[in-house]
Design a protein around this motif. Structure first.
Motif, short mmCIF file in Angstrom:
data_model
loop_
_atom_site.label_atom_id
_atom_site.label_comp_id
_atom_site.label_asym_id
_atom_site.label_seq_id
_atom_site.Cartn_x
_atom_site.Cartn_y
_atom_site.Cartn_z
N CYS B 55 -24.81 7.73 12.42
CA CYS B 55 -26.11 8.39 12.30
C CYS B 55 -26.00 9.80 12.87
O CYS B 55 -25.43 10.01 13.95
CB CYS B 55 -27.16 7.59 13.07
SG CYS B 55 -28.74 8.44 13.23
N CYS B 58 -28.23 9.65 16.36
CA CYS B 58 -27.93 8.78 17.52
C CYS B 58 -26.49 8.29 17.53
O CYS B 58 -26.07 7.63 18.48
CB CYS B 58 -28.87 7.58 17.53
SG CYS B 58 -28.50 6.36 16.26
N CYS B 67 -30.10 6.77 10.74
CA CYS B 67 -30.31 5.32 10.77
C CYS B 67 -31.79 4.96 10.73
O CYS B 67 -32.65 5.81 10.97
CB CYS B 67 -29.65 4.71 12.01
SG CYS B 67 -30.56 4.95 13.54
N CYS B 70 -33.81 5.74 14.01
CA CYS B 70 -34.11 7.16 14.24
C CYS B 70 -35.15 7.67 13.23
O CYS B 70 -35.94 8.56 13.54
CB CYS B 70 -32.84 8.00 14.13
SG CYS B 70 -31.76 7.85 15.55
ZN LIG Z 1 -29.84 6.92 14.53
#
Ligand SMILES: [Zn+2]
Ligand SMILES: [Zn+2]
Lengths: 197, 197
Positions: B55, B58, B67, B70
């Protein structure tokens, strides 16, 4: 719809002894540190499942019609050693000086699980013994209750065809699995096998 | 030239904790009893390795640019929880009522292994903290020597950007791994996290 990562974790659980937690660690490990090795595994696994079948003579795994051992000209064709699994065959091959052939059951008699003589290929084994080339049937099933029952069945089958049945000597621990027996014990037990009465 | 079976056994050893003997059992198990599951594993593994990346926000595993967590509109963007691994993120997510965001290090500071701030994405983390949206950095590295050293580094980094660092409460066993802590303990430790001095 589950994510690819969830699918990967779920798919890894097809491996023996691998639960949710271990599958998760395996997936993360592959993604984090072993992408090349993982790709190689995916490719080899697909190819192996497509091309590896059973040897027409001994039922061991092979990608040919007849495995290398059965096809070899340097093995003694008068001795036939019956094992439950390919790993047992490998253990005997590595631990002993045995020069005969093998027959792999891929299991043991287990009526409650629907595993009878047919599932273990015993019709083919019987036909082979009837041909007269084999003079000794070395029965190397595991020393478990089902393994012993299978051994007795095999001994009867051998006698019906005029073949001498023998069993590994005491020395293999009771209740144990052949493939976990140390080489020395296994070699000793193999060398000291006794005729079955 | 090794056989396909030998190649399969060798390839399986790429999995964590899998030695020669276990790889052999896995190969035989797949060939004997799980051909369909094995084919599925081969396919999913290849696809996962091709499509799962990190991601952009993150660093957790995802097959998208960002992702799902997020991208979610319902998480508190003022709290950011730093974990060593995706399994730690999952453990916290399942055990606690945490509604903030995460940052996954995929490791911990380990200078001897050549793992420094850059390898853990700490430059990106620092830039993110500088944006001012995050007010609390919850540091959930493992309570090991390297995890503690990483926590201290992260706390400094947070303070430099005017962000309050906090650490999980005592209750997580020393020397343990977060993902193996029972849910109750983890939830308690998470709820009772303390500000780092
Ligand atoms: Zn993420
Ligand atoms: Zn063969």
């Amino acid at each position: 719809m589950s994510t690819l990562l969830e699918q990967l974790i779920e798919s890894l659980r097809v491996l023996p002894g691998v639960g949710q937690k271990t599958a998760q660690r395996m997936a993360y490990h592959l993604l984090d540190r072993e992408r090349d090795g993982g790709k190689r595994l995916a490719g080899v696994l697909a190819e192996a499942l497509d091309h590896i079948g059973h040897c027409a003579q001994c039922r061991d795994f092979t990608e040919s019609e007849i495995c290398a051992l059965c096809a070899s000209g340097s093995r003694d064709r008068h001795q036939l050693c019956v094992v439950e699994s390919p790993s047992d065959r490998l253990a005997i091959e590595q631990a002993t000086g045995y020069r005969g052939l093998y027959f792999v059951l891929h299991g043991r008699l287990s009526p409650l699980d629907g595993i009878g003589p047919r599932e273990l290929g015993l019709d083919a084994l019987s036909a082979r013994l009837a041909q007269g080339e084999v003079t000794e049937l070395i029965i190397a099933t595991n020393p478990t209750v089902e393994g012993e029952a299978t051994a007795h069945y095999l001994a009867q089958l051998a006698r019906q065809q005029g073949v001498r049945p023998s069993r590994l000597a005491h020395g293999v621990p009771l209740g144990g699995e052949l493939e976990y027996v140390d080489r020395g014990t296994l070699a000793h037990a193999f060398g000291g096998r006794s005729e079955m009465s």
